[in-house]
Design a protein around this motif. Structure first.
Motif, PDB file in Angstrom:
ATOM      1  N   UNK A 193      -6.266 -43.753   5.008  1.00  0.00           N
ATOM      2  CA  UNK A 193      -5.481 -43.021   5.987  1.00  0.00           C
ATOM      3  C   UNK A 193      -4.234 -43.787   6.427  1.00  0.00           C
ATOM      4  N   UNK A 194      -4.168 -45.081   6.116  1.00  0.00           N
ATOM      5  CA  UNK A 194      -3.018 -45.913   6.507  1.00  0.00           C
ATOM      6  C   UNK A 194      -1.990 -46.062   5.401  1.00  0.00           C
ATOM      7  N   UNK A 195      -2.372 -45.754   4.167  1.00  0.00           N
ATOM      8  CA  UNK A 195      -1.575 -46.149   3.004  1.00  0.00           C
ATOM      9  C   UNK A 195      -0.160 -45.587   3.043  1.00  0.00           C
ATOM     10  N   UNK A 196      -0.011 -44.336   3.455  1.00  0.00           N
ATOM     11  CA  UNK A 196       1.325 -43.738   3.459  1.00  0.00           C
ATOM     12  C   UNK A 196       2.240 -44.453   4.440  1.00  0.00           C
ATOM     13  N   UNK A 197       1.705 -44.816   5.610  1.00  0.00           N
ATOM     14  CA  UNK A 197       2.516 -45.539   6.594  1.00  0.00           C
ATOM     15  C   UNK A 197       2.851 -46.927   6.080  1.00  0.00           C
ATOM     16  N   UNK A 198       1.865 -47.602   5.485  1.00  0.00           N
ATOM     17  CA  UNK A 198       2.107 -48.928   4.927  1.00  0.00           C
ATOM     18  C   UNK A 198       3.172 -48.865   3.836  1.00  0.00           C
ATOM     19  N   UNK A 199       3.057 -47.887   2.951  1.00  0.00           N
ATOM     20  CA  UNK A 199       4.047 -47.739   1.874  1.00  0.00           C
ATOM     21  C   UNK A 199       5.442 -47.524   2.447  1.00  0.00           C
ATOM     22  N   UNK A 200       5.543 -46.750   3.518  1.00  0.00           N
ATOM     23  CA  UNK A 200       6.847 -46.501   4.134  1.00  0.00           C
ATOM     24  C   UNK A 200       7.445 -47.786   4.706  1.00  0.00           C
ATOM     25  N   UNK A 201       6.579 -48.672   5.229  1.00  0.00           N
ATOM     26  CA  UNK A 201       7.063 -49.953   5.748  1.00  0.00           C
ATOM     27  C   UNK A 201       7.735 -50.769   4.648  1.00  0.00           C
ATOM     28  N   UNK A 202       7.100 -50.807   3.483  1.00  0.00           N
ATOM     29  CA  UNK A 202       7.659 -51.594   2.382  1.00  0.00           C
ATOM     30  C   UNK A 202       8.867 -50.896   1.762  1.00  0.00           C
ATOM     31  N   UNK A 203       8.874 -49.571   1.780  1.00  0.00           N
ATOM     32  CA  UNK A 203      10.051 -48.856   1.316  1.00  0.00           C
ATOM     33  C   UNK A 203      11.261 -49.114   2.204  1.00  0.00           C
ATOM     34  N   UNK A 204      11.026 -49.135   3.519  1.00  0.00           N
ATOM     35  CA  UNK A 204      12.116 -49.403   4.456  1.00  0.00           C
ATOM     36  C   UNK A 204      12.642 -50.824   4.320  1.00  0.00           C
ATOM     37  N   UNK A 205      11.820 -51.715   3.762  1.00  0.00           N
ATOM     38  CA  UNK A 205      12.234 -53.111   3.567  1.00  0.00           C
ATOM     39  C   UNK A 205      12.946 -53.323   2.238  1.00  0.00           C
ATOM     40  N   UNK A 206      13.184 -52.257   1.490  1.00  0.00           N
ATOM     41  CA  UNK A 206      13.947 -52.368   0.264  1.00  0.00           C
ATOM     42  C   UNK A 206      13.137 -52.433  -1.010  1.00  0.00           C
ATOM     43  N   UNK A 207      11.807 -52.298  -0.912  1.00  0.00           N
ATOM     44  CA  UNK A 207      10.960 -52.286  -2.098  1.00  0.00           C
ATOM     45  C   UNK A 207      10.681 -50.845  -2.514  1.00  0.00           C
ATOM     46  N   UNK A 208      10.164 -50.673  -3.732  1.00  0.00           N
ATOM     47  CA  UNK A 208       9.837 -49.346  -4.236  1.00  0.00           C
ATOM     48  C   UNK A 208       8.317 -49.195  -4.235  1.00  0.00           C
ATOM     49  N   UNK A 209       7.763 -48.477  -3.242  1.00  0.00           N
ATOM     50  CA  UNK A 209       6.306 -48.418  -3.116  1.00  0.00           C
ATOM     51  C   UNK A 209       5.671 -47.205  -3.793  1.00  0.00           C
ATOM     52  N   UNK A 210       4.427 -47.380  -4.162  1.00  0.00           N
ATOM     53  CA  UNK A 210       3.576 -46.269  -4.576  1.00  0.00           C
ATOM     54  C   UNK A 210       2.150 -46.618  -4.140  1.00  0.00           C
ATOM     55  N   UNK A 211       1.277 -45.639  -4.198  1.00  0.00           N
ATOM     56  CA  UNK A 211      -0.097 -45.828  -3.747  1.00  0.00           C
ATOM     57  C   UNK A 211      -1.039 -45.632  -4.927  1.00  0.00           C
ATOM     58  N   UNK A 212      -1.955 -46.576  -5.104  1.00  0.00           N
ATOM     59  CA  UNK A 212      -2.977 -46.463  -6.136  1.00  0.00           C
ATOM     60  C   UNK A 212      -4.349 -46.469  -5.462  1.00  0.00           C
ATOM     61  N   UNK A 213      -5.296 -45.783  -6.068  1.00  0.00           N
ATOM     62  CA  UNK A 213      -6.632 -45.738  -5.485  1.00  0.00           C
ATOM     63  C   UNK A 213      -7.689 -45.705  -6.575  1.00  0.00           C
ATOM     64  N   UNK A 214      -8.894 -46.062  -6.198  1.00  0.00           N
ATOM     65  CA  UNK A 214     -10.055 -46.035  -7.089  1.00  0.00           C
ATOM     66  C   UNK A 214     -11.197 -45.421  -6.287  1.00  0.00           C
ATOM     67  N   UNK A 215     -11.555 -44.189  -6.629  1.00  0.00           N
ATOM     68  CA  UNK A 215     -12.584 -43.486  -5.870  1.00  0.00           C
ATOM     69  C   UNK A 215     -13.944 -44.155  -5.991  1.00  0.00           C
ATOM     70  N   UNK A 216     -14.229 -44.733  -7.155  1.00  0.00           N
ATOM     71  CA  UNK A 216     -15.535 -45.380  -7.343  1.00  0.00           C
ATOM     72  C   UNK A 216     -15.689 -46.580  -6.415  1.00  0.00           C
TER      73      UNK A 216
END
Length: 263
Positions: A227-250
């Motif tokens: 539930x935090x990943x999108x906000x975290x990704x936005x933090x790193x995007x605002x800092x000039x990095x190119x973020x994406x989110x990866x997950x593993x359901x298992x």
């Protein structure tokens, strides 16, 4: 396989240990005498985490040393460790080497996986907890492990040279710590759990500095709650990095992957 004493199994099961028979076998193997076994079982029944009682935890196929009072690596963090090793291997294939930093390293689990899978990588780790640092130095005998607060612990020579920055920073919201299982809440250091009001205080601090440490094209990987990943990704995007989110359901794991611009 020898069956453990049913009285030990019954004590563990009554205390809520789901895998009571397996835990009993492991505690028997870890003990050197009946007295020591009784002490270990009593401590487990009282709620202490199993792994520090054994002195080790299995992580990505490695047996890592853990001492009482440290943060015990979780299985979900295997996604972060595996991806860090894959990015390190790609950097080695491209340039013959890779600088990998395990930030907020705890017992050095991520760094140990990278060192095991990518021997050519230069692995550096740091943590604020001196007990965890002592464990990490045993689990990373070929790496450099530093004690200190985030990037301030790292040698300045690494600035702008880090190919892979792997981070398992605290991300539990402060109010949610009371809801955690007692073996974590009562026996692991608060500094390894508490991420502030929304769990992302340390993510913000890392986002503010990470770009200055990454090499051109370098990659940051940081674990987060789903539930935090999108906000975290936005933090790193605002800092000039190119973020994406990866997950593993298992594994129930979520990692933010943020790349630095290439030169």
């Amino acid at each position: 396989m020898t069956q453990p004493d049913p009285r030990i199994v019954a004590r563990l099961r009554a205390a809520g240990c789901v895998f009571a028979e397996e835990e009993a076998r492991l505690l028997i193997e870890a003990s050197g005498s009946p007295e020591e076994l009784d002490d270990l079982v009593s401590r487990r029944v009282a709620g202490e985490p199993l792994e520090p009682l054994l002195g080790w935890v299995e992580f990505c196929g490695l047996r890592l040393q853990v001492d009482p009072g440290v943060f015990v690596p979780r299985r979900r963090t295997e996604l972060l460790a595996r991806r860090a090793a894959e990015f390190a291997a790609a950097a080695v294939e491209t340039s013959g080497t890779a600088v990998v930093v395990d930030l907020c390293c705890g017992v050095g689990a991520i760094g140990a996986v990278v060192a095991d899978r990518v021997p050519a990588a230069e692995v550096v780790a740091s943590d604020l907890d001196p007990v965890a640092v002592a464990c990490a130095r045993r689990n990373l005998p070929g790496g450099r492990v530093f004690a200190g607060d985030l990037f301030s612990a790292l040698p300045s020579e690494l600035r702008g040279r880090v190919d892979v920055l792997a981070v398992n920073a605290p991300y539990v919201p402060t109010d949610a710590i009371a809801l955690m299982p007692p073996e974590a809440r009562d026996h692991e250091p608060g500094m390894a759990l508490d991420g502030g009001a929304d769990g992302l205080d340390i993510h913000r601090r890392i986002a503010a500095e990470a770009g200055g440490w990454l090499a051109p094209g370098g990659v940051l990987l940081i674990e987060a709650g789903e539930e935090q990943a999108a906000v975290s990704a936005a933090l790193f995007g605002a800092a000039g990095l190119r973020p994406r989110i990866e997950s593993d359901d298992d594994l129930g794991a979520t990692v933010v992957v943020a790349s630095a611009p290439s030169a």
